[in-house]
Each structure stands twice: as C-alpha cells, then as structure tokens.
Design an enzyme around this catalytic site. Structure first.
Site, PDB file in Angstrom:
ATOM      1  N   ALA A  16     -11.523   1.861   3.821  1.00 18.18           N
ATOM      2  CA  ALA A  16     -10.512   2.154   2.799  1.00 18.18           C
ATOM      3  C   ALA A  16     -10.409   1.036   1.766  1.00 18.18           C
ATOM      4  O   ALA A  16     -10.079   1.276   0.607  1.00 18.18           O
ATOM      5  CB  ALA A  16      -9.156   2.398   3.457  1.00 18.18           C
ATOM      6  N   ARG A  52      -3.755   0.452  10.938  1.00 18.01           N
ATOM      7  CA  ARG A  52      -4.470  -0.118  12.079  1.00 18.01           C
ATOM      8  C   ARG A  52      -4.483   0.923  13.195  1.00 18.01           C
ATOM      9  O   ARG A  52      -3.485   1.612  13.438  1.00 18.01           O
ATOM     10  CB  ARG A  52      -3.816  -1.415  12.573  1.00 18.01           C
ATOM     11  CG  ARG A  52      -4.098  -2.636  11.710  1.00 18.01           C
ATOM     12  CD  ARG A  52      -5.561  -3.037  11.736  1.00 18.01           C
ATOM     13  NE  ARG A  52      -5.864  -4.235  10.985  1.00 18.01           N
ATOM     14  CZ  ARG A  52      -6.239  -4.267   9.715  1.00 18.01           C
ATOM     15  NH1 ARG A  52      -6.302  -3.135   9.026  1.00 18.01           N
ATOM     16  NH2 ARG A  52      -6.534  -5.412   9.117  1.00 18.01           N
ATOM     17  N   ASP A  75      -9.148   6.163   9.082  1.00 20.08           N
ATOM     18  CA  ASP A  75     -10.051   5.099   8.642  1.00 20.08           C
ATOM     19  C   ASP A  75     -10.049   3.969   9.664  1.00 20.08           C
ATOM     20  O   ASP A  75     -10.914   3.108   9.642  1.00 20.08           O
ATOM     21  CB  ASP A  75      -9.623   4.573   7.274  1.00 20.08           C
ATOM     22  CG  ASP A  75     -10.587   3.539   6.721  1.00 20.08           C
ATOM     23  OD1 ASP A  75     -11.776   3.875   6.544  1.00 20.08           O
ATOM     24  OD2 ASP A  75     -10.167   2.380   6.488  1.00 20.08           O
ATOM     25  N   ILE A 101       0.832  -1.201   0.000  1.00 23.80           N
ATOM     26  CA  ILE A 101       0.000   0.000   0.000  1.00 23.80           C
ATOM     27  C   ILE A 101       0.869   1.254   0.000  1.00 23.80           C
ATOM     28  O   ILE A 101       0.611   2.209  -0.744  1.00 23.80           O
ATOM     29  CB  ILE A 101      -0.962  -0.003   1.201  1.00 23.80           C
ATOM     30  CG1 ILE A 101      -1.851  -1.251   1.182  1.00 23.80           C
ATOM     31  CG2 ILE A 101      -1.834   1.255   1.189  1.00 23.80           C
ATOM     32  CD1 ILE A 101      -2.646  -1.464   2.461  1.00 23.80           C
ATOM     33  N   GLU A 112     -12.056   0.719  17.989  1.00 24.62           N
ATOM     34  CA  GLU A 112     -12.803   0.509  16.742  1.00 24.62           C
ATOM     35  C   GLU A 112     -13.892  -0.543  16.875  1.00 24.62           C
ATOM     36  O   GLU A 112     -14.998  -0.386  16.348  1.00 24.62           O
ATOM     37  CB  GLU A 112     -11.816   0.123  15.640  1.00 24.62           C
ATOM     38  CG  GLU A 112     -12.422  -0.008  14.269  1.00 24.62           C
ATOM     39  CD  GLU A 112     -11.357  -0.286  13.223  1.00 24.62           C
ATOM     40  OE1 GLU A 112     -11.532  -1.255  12.454  1.00 24.62           O
ATOM     41  OE2 GLU A 112     -10.355   0.457  13.174  1.00 24.62           O
ATOM     42  N   THR A 134      -4.555   4.769   7.700  1.00 28.96           N
ATOM     43  CA  THR A 134      -5.421   3.765   7.073  1.00 28.96           C
ATOM     44  C   THR A 134      -4.834   2.367   7.282  1.00 28.96           C
ATOM     45  O   THR A 134      -5.126   1.451   6.526  1.00 28.96           O
ATOM     46  CB  THR A 134      -5.587   4.052   5.565  1.00 28.96           C
ATOM     47  OG1 THR A 134      -4.293   4.237   4.971  1.00 28.96           O
ATOM     48  CG2 THR A 134      -6.418   5.289   5.316  1.00 28.96           C
ATOM     49  N   HIS A 145     -13.518   2.338   8.670  1.00 24.98           N
ATOM     50  CA  HIS A 145     -12.727   1.203   8.180  1.00 24.98           C
ATOM     51  C   HIS A 145     -13.234   0.738   6.814  1.00 24.98           C
ATOM     52  O   HIS A 145     -13.527  -0.435   6.587  1.00 24.98           O
ATOM     53  CB  HIS A 145     -12.755   0.046   9.177  1.00 24.98           C
ATOM     54  CG  HIS A 145     -11.565  -0.871   9.043  1.00 24.98           C
ATOM     55  ND1 HIS A 145     -10.977  -1.485  10.116  1.00 24.98           N
ATOM     56  CD2 HIS A 145     -10.849  -1.264   7.955  1.00 24.98           C
ATOM     57  CE1 HIS A 145      -9.968  -2.253   9.703  1.00 24.98           C
ATOM     58  NE2 HIS A 145      -9.870  -2.112   8.389  1.00 24.98           N
TER      59      HIS A 145
END
Length: 346
Positions: free
Chosen positions: A311, A240, A265, A160, A270, A238, A309
């Site tokens: 992305a 964790r 994100d 990424i 979470e 984006t 979350h």
C-alpha cells in the site's frame, strides 16, 4: 559513525541515499561508514553488524531484545515505516537507543491504495480481469455495487484515516469513524460521525482498518464483534495484520458475512508469506506457520483479494522516505541526538 541501511533491494535506492546524504552533509559524509544490504536486521543477521551505531530498517527487520543485546554501540534505529511493531520499543528505551519512525511519507499513498482496493471489490475488477485473461467474457459473478451513498466506517482517523475520509467524502459516501481521539475538523470538513466500534461494525457497508498495532489493538476485529457486520459489507485492512483475527474472517465467510469481500494488504503470518524463500532456514515459529496457513485459507474464497504489503509502495513515497531518512541521519550526525520527539503506542 557506522550506519547500516537494511533491506535495500534496488541499486537506484542506494544511489539516491548517497546523493541525498552528500547534499546534506557535504564533506562530512566521508566521516561516516555506510553499509548497504538487502538483508533484514534480525537475530539471524545481527552478528555481521554488531558494531553499528545507527540502523536504518524496514518492514522485514525484527529488532527484539535479543538483537539489541548484540548491538552494544547502537544509538539510533530509524525505521522506514509508520508502524513500529517490529521493534521492541521498551527494550530500546531501557538501553538509551532512540527510535524514529516515518508517519508522514505515505499517508496519501496508503489511502489511495485503500480506496483502490474498495473499488476493486465493489466493481469486481479482480474477478473480471481474471475471467477475461482466461478468455471468459461472461458477466457471471461480476455484479458489483455503487459506492455513492454507501456508508464507510473508518477505524482510526490518524493521518491515513483522514485521507481515506477526504477521498470517501468526494465519492459521496457517508462516513462513520471510531477513534480514541475524535478529530473535530473531520466532523466539520467531511461530515464524519464518531461512533462506538460496535455501532460502526453494525452500520457500515465498507469497513476500513486504520489503527496502529499495539497490545490494545491486537485482534480488535475478532470472533465476537465480527458477528455484528452486515452480510453484504466489505472489510479492508491496510494497517497491520494482527489487528484483525484471521479466524474471525474465516468464520464470517463461512457464515455468509462480508459478502462484499475482504481486501488485505497486511495479514497474520505475513513474515512467513513475504519471505517464502527463507522458509527452510528455521526463522519462523510453529505459531507463525499456523497463522500463515490460516491466512492462505482465505484465498480459497472468490471474494477475497490480497496485495503483498504494498500500500505504501510507490516511487514517490519511497523518494519522500529516503529524503526523511537522510534528514534524520543528518540531524543525528550534527547534533548527536534527535531534534524531533517521537511518540509510540504500547
């Protein structure tokens, strides 16, 4: 062989799984018992699936040692995610349970989302849309800044991170990076300069978190090194949530740091925030609730934006992931083992 496929939210997903597996396995598909469910696999649901041989999980599942103890016949976990922080990998290895993750299905997808968040902050897009929807057409609070010529700092240049570098280079940004394994090709292709984490934080206008989460990256951005960032910098995560200490972000905002904005994100707490409908089921610890409350506090700042979350969440990426899951199941059914070697961080 009994296979449980968890967190299936849409009927079309189930149909695509069945069609793809039928193409791969033909008549052999009839020898498999497939269970599709919208539930995650965790300590609250595992009793209903104790006879599984293969578990296909997603982001809300939590496979702990306690869960594995209740799955005596389990041979393989396939996670439809790149990260594996929701699986006790060491406990799986002790029990001979193979684990397969999906590092390639969404690297372009997540990179595009990351760049989208950068543009959203730089051009004050979220604020502008909110104002106009409230019939406020003034330009107050909408002064943005150009990305061309600015410095982006990419923490982690895996699949990424490489894509983020490629797109940022096309925009005309200068690129700093930090990684335990510098990529020489990135230096040549996109003029990436590898520096220490401290140097990256000091000199970047845009800071992007792209590393995998494991013990060594927990709170990689913390109350100490957040003090190094520029006042007008922005930070994007984006990867964790626990890689970035929420308290550090709150401190930065309170002390006029990161005025370029924060876009997350992923975030601490979470699981609580993404599963609010289960908040009365005693699924979460007091620490989970505390993290979630601190994260929610961030939203009181006008220059902070969240996405839930998502992305990785495009139809194209989901289709690629389904194809990969079907191929991995096919490989395992035919060979009784995985032909691909998977590596994990600890």
């Amino acid at each position: 062989m009994k296979i449980g496929i968890f967190e299936i939210e849409r009927d079309w997903e189930k149909q695509v799984y069945l069609e793809t597996l039928r193409q791969n396995l033909g008549e052999s598909l009839g020898n498999l018992e497939l269970v599709f469910t919208s539930e995650p696999l965790d300590s609250f649901t595992v009793n209903a699936y104790s006879d599984l041989n293969v578990a296909v999980i997603y982001i809300n599942s939590l496979v702990t040692e306690k869960v594995l103890d209740q799955l005596p016949n389990l041979k393989l976990i396939i996670t439809r995610t790149t990260g594996t922080d929701h699986i006790d990998i060491l406990a799986c290895q002790k029990r001979g349970v193979a684990v397969a993750n999906s590092p390639y299905f969404a690297f372009t997808t997540v990179a595009e989302h990351t760049i989208g968040l950068i543009f959203t902050l730089a051009k004050r897009i979220a604020t502008a849309i909110s104002k106009v929807k409230n019939l406020n057409f003034s330009r107050e609070g909408l002064l943005g800044f150009d990305l061309f010529g600015k410095t982006i700092g990419i923490i982690g240049t895996g699949n990424i991170g490489k894509e983020v570098a490629r797109i940022a280079y096309g925009i005309g940004m200068k690129i700093l990076a930090h990684d335990i394994k510098p990529d020489l090709q990135l230096k040549e292709k996109f003029e990436v300069s590898y520096v220490s984490l401290e140097e990256l934080l000091k000199h970047s206008d845009v800071i992007v978190v792209m590393v995998p989460y494991y013990s060594k990256t927990h709170h990689m951005i913390n109350l100490e090194n957040i003090k190094l960032v520029k006042d007008e910098a922005m930070l994007i995560n984006t990867a964790r949530g626990p890689i970035v200490d929420t308290e550090a972000l709150i401190w930065a905002l309170q002390n006029r740091k990161l005025q370029g904005g924060i876009a997350l994100d992923v975030f601490e707490g979470e699981r609580v925030l993404l599963e609010m409908e289960k908040i009365l089921e005693n699924r979460f610890s007091p620490q989970d609730y505390e993290k979630a409350l601190k994260t929610l506090h961030l939203l009181s700042y006008p220059n902070v934006i969240f996405t839930p979350h998502t992305a990785h969440y495009t139809k194209d990426a989901l289709q690629r992931n389904i194809n990969w899951v079907a191929e991995t199941i096919t490989q395992f059914v035919k060979n009784k083992c995985l032909l691909t070697t998977y590596s994990f961080y600890f």
